[in-house]
Design an enzyme around this catalytic site. Structure first.
Site, PDB file in Angstrom:
ATOM      1  N   ARG A 120       0.865  -1.184   0.000  1.00 21.84           N
ATOM      2  CA  ARG A 120       0.000   0.000   0.000  1.00 21.84           C
ATOM      3  C   ARG A 120       0.895   1.224   0.000  1.00 21.84           C
ATOM      4  O   ARG A 120       1.540   1.542   0.990  1.00 21.84           O
ATOM      5  CB  ARG A 120      -0.905  -0.006   1.239  1.00 21.84           C
ATOM      6  CG  ARG A 120      -1.887   1.151   1.269  1.00 21.84           C
ATOM      7  CD  ARG A 120      -2.832   1.013   2.477  1.00 21.84           C
ATOM      8  NE  ARG A 120      -3.857   2.037   2.447  1.00 21.84           N
ATOM      9  CZ  ARG A 120      -3.687   3.282   2.889  1.00 21.84           C
ATOM     10  NH1 ARG A 120      -2.541   3.645   3.409  1.00 21.84           N
ATOM     11  NH2 ARG A 120      -4.668   4.154   2.805  1.00 21.84           N
TER      12      ARG A 120
ATOM     13  N   SER B  89     -12.075  -2.775   1.380  1.00 23.38           N
ATOM     14  CA  SER B  89     -12.210  -2.116   2.686  1.00 23.38           C
ATOM     15  C   SER B  89     -13.643  -1.643   2.877  1.00 23.38           C
ATOM     16  O   SER B  89     -14.189  -0.950   2.017  1.00 23.38           O
ATOM     17  CB  SER B  89     -11.285  -0.896   2.770  1.00 23.38           C
ATOM     18  OG  SER B  89      -9.951  -1.290   2.747  1.00 23.38           O
TER      19      SER B  89
ATOM     20  N   LYS C 194      -3.697   5.834   9.222  1.00 24.26           N
ATOM     21  CA  LYS C 194      -4.755   6.227   8.301  1.00 24.26           C
ATOM     22  C   LYS C 194      -5.686   7.153   9.065  1.00 24.26           C
ATOM     23  O   LYS C 194      -6.702   6.730   9.619  1.00 24.26           O
ATOM     24  CB  LYS C 194      -5.492   4.980   7.782  1.00 24.26           C
ATOM     25  CG  LYS C 194      -6.243   5.238   6.487  1.00 24.26           C
ATOM     26  CD  LYS C 194      -6.797   3.948   5.913  1.00 24.26           C
ATOM     27  CE  LYS C 194      -7.574   4.231   4.635  1.00 24.26           C
ATOM     28  NZ  LYS C 194      -8.243   3.057   4.089  1.00 24.26           N
TER      29      LYS C 194
END
Lengths: 209, 209
Positions: free
Chosen positions: B39, B108, B137
């Site tokens: 990611r 997600s 995040k």
């Protein structure tokens, strides 16, 4: 394909002064841009894909080519005519693996070395610039007219000049006989995008440049 | 596939305290993470692809699954085991069109509605979170344990819990019998990533969670 590179619009959502993105691009298409590249460096995938589907429709409607910057996956999903990559994007030969032989591959290059490599890696055309100073890509290095001519001599694929092109500075490019004129702000910041595009068409297509 | 979701490492280059990215991921693989998601939200395509090729090799070496976040094109090029997308990325059903039936698709989700939609759109597993507050995040919305249980009841695919998971807060997740524990900083900010991974393996795999 070469003829369709002539008036090459690269999108930039950030310079539209709050106007509707699709309306602006459609005005440019109505005015006569021959190819549109969707370039959205800040967009996440969902929004990018939505824009790509809409511009795929619009470019078809006006018989223009449609190119996606960087995101090969999105180009494949919307069946764009091709992909354009820069030197920091997925390398050209890898893009070619994904898009096959029939889609158009454009590569941004600033040097003769990059241009030859892009050609050998399967590029169908080169974007060469920044020819002039530009506000829409601040990190773009300058490419002199002499270097542009060197690239033209060494590489046998069409060349699109980009970077700060304006109606009052493109005479040198006409002398070089470049295949395409890529514009961002020159058209997209115009108060009347439709008319501005028509002026460009008249300047570089109707005059037979 | 379900067994391989157990200890799910999501990469984040920004929290490695200057340490080598590949060494950190390899230490985690040596320690026993079962799946790695690359990611890299800030990476441009070329660098992302380079990292993807390297992690493809490393995950094969340690018999772990390898998932690419967001960039389907890169997943296809390196033959990753699958793709993971968030709600702002390319929609799941579009990703499935590109990756075919055999690759893994993770999505997600934060709500029951998103979870059911992702399942119907072809997701093979769900990432559900943020379960706890997380620094990696910051825009992640909180998902309560009750909501996690609702999703588990309604959706018949594996569920990986993510968001602020630490060794001292996962007891509730063990009770929920989630299929996987996704970690970022809990492992990647550890001074000894190899040992930290082993501790996690012992906590959630060897104890039969």
């Amino acid at each position: 394909m070469r003829d369709k590179l002539k008036l090459y619009l690269v999108t930039d959502s950030d310079i539209l002064k709050g106007r509707d993105f699709y309306k602006c691009v459609e005005d440019a298409l109505k005015g006569g841009v021959t190819i549109v590249q969707l370039r959205e460096k800040k967009c996440l995938g969902k929004e990018f894909l939505e824009k790509a589907y809409r511009l795929r429709e619009l470019t078809k409607k006006y018989n223009a080519l449609f190119i996606i910057n960087d995101r090969v996956d999105i180009a494949l999903l919307v069946d764009a005519d091709g992909v354009h990559v820069g030197q920091k994007d997925i390398p050209a030969f890898e893009v070619r693996r994904l898009i096959g032989k029939n889609k158009i591959l454009g590569v941004s290059t600033r040097t003769l070395e990059e241009a030859v490599k892009a050609r050998n890696d399967g590029a169908d055309y080169l974007g060469v610039g920044a020819i002039f100073a530009t506000n829409t890509k601040l990190d773009a290095e300058h490419v002199s007219i002499n270097k542009l001519k060197d690239i033209q001599k060494s590489v046998d694929i069409p060349i699109v000049a980009i970077g700060g092109l304006k109606l009052d500075n493109i005479d040198m490019l006409k002398e070089c006989n470049v295949d395409g004129y890529a514009v961002v702000s020159a058209i997209l910041t115009a108060d009347d995008i439709y008319n501005e595009s028509k002026v460009w068409v008249n300047e570089i297509i109707n005059k037979g440049c």
